[in-house]
Design a protein around this motif. Sequence first.
Motif, PDB file in Angstrom:
ATOM      1  N   GLN A  32      45.223  12.427 -86.900  1.00 16.54           N
ATOM      2  CA  GLN A  32      45.534  10.986 -86.926  1.00 16.54           C
ATOM      3  C   GLN A  32      44.291  10.146 -86.614  1.00 16.54           C
ATOM      4  O   GLN A  32      44.057   9.125 -87.225  1.00 16.54           O
ATOM      5  CB  GLN A  32      46.656  10.670 -85.925  1.00 16.54           C
ATOM      6  N   ILE A  33      43.480  10.626 -85.662  1.00 11.28           N
ATOM      7  CA  ILE A  33      42.242   9.907 -85.316  1.00 11.28           C
ATOM      8  C   ILE A  33      41.306   9.895 -86.534  1.00 11.28           C
ATOM      9  O   ILE A  33      40.662   8.887 -86.829  1.00 11.28           O
ATOM     10  CB  ILE A  33      41.534  10.618 -84.129  1.00 11.28           C
ATOM     11  N   CYS A  34      41.285  11.035 -87.250  1.00 15.09           N
ATOM     12  CA  CYS A  34      40.356  11.169 -88.379  1.00 15.09           C
ATOM     13  C   CYS A  34      40.820  10.392 -89.615  1.00 15.09           C
ATOM     14  O   CYS A  34      40.084  10.307 -90.603  1.00 15.09           O
ATOM     15  CB  CYS A  34      40.150  12.644 -88.726  1.00 15.09           C
ATOM     16  N   GLN A  35      42.022   9.830 -89.548  1.00 14.09           N
ATOM     17  CA  GLN A  35      42.433   8.940 -90.646  1.00 14.09           C
ATOM     18  C   GLN A  35      41.674   7.615 -90.554  1.00 14.09           C
ATOM     19  O   GLN A  35      41.604   6.856 -91.502  1.00 14.09           O
ATOM     20  CB  GLN A  35      43.940   8.679 -90.594  1.00 14.09           C
ATOM     21  N   VAL A  36      41.129   7.324 -89.357  1.00 20.23           N
ATOM     22  CA  VAL A  36      40.423   6.047 -89.162  1.00 20.23           C
ATOM     23  C   VAL A  36      38.909   6.263 -89.110  1.00 20.23           C
ATOM     24  O   VAL A  36      38.157   5.544 -89.753  1.00 20.23           O
ATOM     25  CB  VAL A  36      40.916   5.349 -87.860  1.00 20.23           C
ATOM     26  N   ILE A  37      38.453   7.246 -88.335  1.00 22.23           N
ATOM     27  CA  ILE A  37      37.004   7.483 -88.247  1.00 22.23           C
ATOM     28  C   ILE A  37      36.599   8.666 -89.136  1.00 22.23           C
ATOM     29  O   ILE A  37      37.422   9.526 -89.443  1.00 22.23           O
ATOM     30  CB  ILE A  37      36.520   7.742 -86.793  1.00 22.23           C
ATOM     31  N   ASP A  38      35.317   8.685 -89.483  1.00 21.26           N
ATOM     32  CA  ASP A  38      34.777   9.777 -90.285  1.00 21.26           C
ATOM     33  C   ASP A  38      34.475  10.949 -89.346  1.00 21.26           C
ATOM     34  O   ASP A  38      33.421  10.994 -88.709  1.00 21.26           O
ATOM     35  CB  ASP A  38      33.506   9.284 -90.992  1.00 21.26           C
ATOM     36  N   SER A  39      35.442  11.858 -89.204  1.00 22.12           N
ATOM     37  CA  SER A  39      35.281  13.000 -88.301  1.00 22.12           C
ATOM     38  C   SER A  39      36.239  14.091 -88.748  1.00 22.12           C
ATOM     39  O   SER A  39      36.951  13.931 -89.735  1.00 22.12           O
ATOM     40  CB  SER A  39      35.588  12.563 -86.860  1.00 22.12           C
ATOM     41  N   THR A  40      36.247  15.212 -88.017  1.00 26.36           N
ATOM     42  CA  THR A  40      37.186  16.292 -88.339  1.00 26.36           C
ATOM     43  C   THR A  40      37.803  16.849 -87.067  1.00 26.36           C
ATOM     44  O   THR A  40      37.223  16.743 -85.977  1.00 26.36           O
ATOM     45  CB  THR A  40      36.461  17.469 -89.040  1.00 26.36           C
ATOM     46  N   ASP A  41      38.958  17.471 -87.234  1.00 24.21           N
ATOM     47  CA  ASP A  41      39.626  18.142 -86.115  1.00 24.21           C
ATOM     48  C   ASP A  41      38.681  19.173 -85.498  1.00 24.21           C
ATOM     49  O   ASP A  41      38.543  19.270 -84.279  1.00 24.21           O
ATOM     50  CB  ASP A  41      40.902  18.809 -86.639  1.00 24.21           C
ATOM     51  N   GLU A  42      37.989  19.905 -86.356  1.00 22.20           N
ATOM     52  CA  GLU A  42      37.088  20.964 -85.889  1.00 22.20           C
ATOM     53  C   GLU A  42      35.955  20.371 -85.035  1.00 22.20           C
ATOM     54  O   GLU A  42      35.625  20.908 -83.982  1.00 22.20           O
ATOM     55  CB  GLU A  42      36.539  21.703 -87.126  1.00 22.20           C
ATOM     56  N   TRP A  43      35.381  19.247 -85.494  1.00 22.14           N
ATOM     57  CA  TRP A  43      34.272  18.622 -84.748  1.00 22.14           C
ATOM     58  C   TRP A  43      34.766  18.175 -83.369  1.00 22.14           C
ATOM     59  O   TRP A  43      34.128  18.443 -82.351  1.00 22.14           O
ATOM     60  CB  TRP A  43      33.693  17.428 -85.523  1.00 22.14           C
TER      61      TRP A  43
END
Length: 334
Positions: A32-43
């Motif tokens: 859900q966080i990565c729907q807004v910022i450019d990131s990944t669950d893994e990171w």
Amino acid sequence: MSKTIQSPAGAEHARILGTGGYRPSRVITNEQICQVIDSTDEWIRSRTGIEERRWATAEETVGVMSIAAAGKALAAAGVEAEQLGCVIISTVTHLSQTPSLAADVANQLGAVNAAAFDISAACAGFCHGLALAQDMVRGGSAEYVLVIGVERLSDLTDMNDRSTAFIFGDGAGAAVVGPSQTPGIGPVVWGADGSQYDAIGQTFDWSRLRDEPDAGFPALRMSGQQVFRWASYQMVPVAKKALERAGITADDLDAFIPHQANNRITDAMIKALKLPAHVPVARDIAKTGNTSAASIPLAMERMLEEGEAPHGGVALLIGFGAGLVYAAQVVVLP
Ligand SMILES: CC(C)(COP(=O)(O)OP(=O)(O)OC[C@H]1O[C@@H](n2cnc3c(N)ncnc32)[C@H](O)[C@@H]1OP(=O)(O)O)[C@@H](O)C(=O)NCCC(=O)NCCS
């Protein structure tokens, strides 16, 4: 001739009699966080240890969460609200400048005989509160003290900020401190390094809204690497000193409960402290994120509930955060 006055007289020792926590209902995943910022669950997992966090709903105010956590702590301690001599709340997210959150919470709990005030010591707030509580109980200014750490950090998080959006969570943790026949809270080792005042803070202070109503809402900002380095290296001597002043070694610990800031900071501290493998370490951050003042009591509650740390065992606590400030002590778990 001047008159002689009485000094207050308190208990010989103090200890934590009971704890309680409140975890808000909304689970927010890394996806859900990565729907807004450019990131990944893994990171996010590999850099922080966070898998998910809780964010409060509109109804789960700092007051509501505080009262829920306090109710559990009072019940666990077997102490009535009227017996409290003081209610201390550590928070940086009570968004009304005055009056204090503690005055409202004390009233709603029925703590009619308690002084009540808030403190601002960020992620070290719970350990600051414990130190004050033990001094009050031993000094005679209160028989029972309720310490609460509560935050709604989601209110001050910029969901578009790639350097903070994934870290913070909401929640409340509480502890009742009271008299004890044996030592239950060791000497505190605490301090502040205001030369790093800018390392964590708000994007701007509230006064700007007076002159620039279109400025938007301030948010938390942080120099991640600066905080990471400070916490990983500077907090180790603080933790060592807390052990030393309590008269024990890392080998004697039944639990290590550091502020849940980042699993990599925790790992660095474990290594530098040469913490023996048999000592369980709090990893509540995985499901809770960084809840600032609430993180240590929430982590303590989870370890006790899940049987990871023993009731009556000895735990090292260390909190550190914005200021930059820190506090550490050894406690006997309730
Ligand atoms: C915030 C934190 C996780 C960032 O990790 P970091 O390794 O320091 O990240 P950096 O800012 O150095 O960036 C490293 C890389 O990750 C990238 N990155 C930064 N944020 C990212 C994100 N959210 N998702 C994916 N990648 C990201 C950067 O672009 C950079 O990429 P590059 O190497 O290709 O240039 C880390 O600094 C930290 O945990 N600090 C302590 C924070 C803390 O505990 N605060 C609370 C104290 S109370």
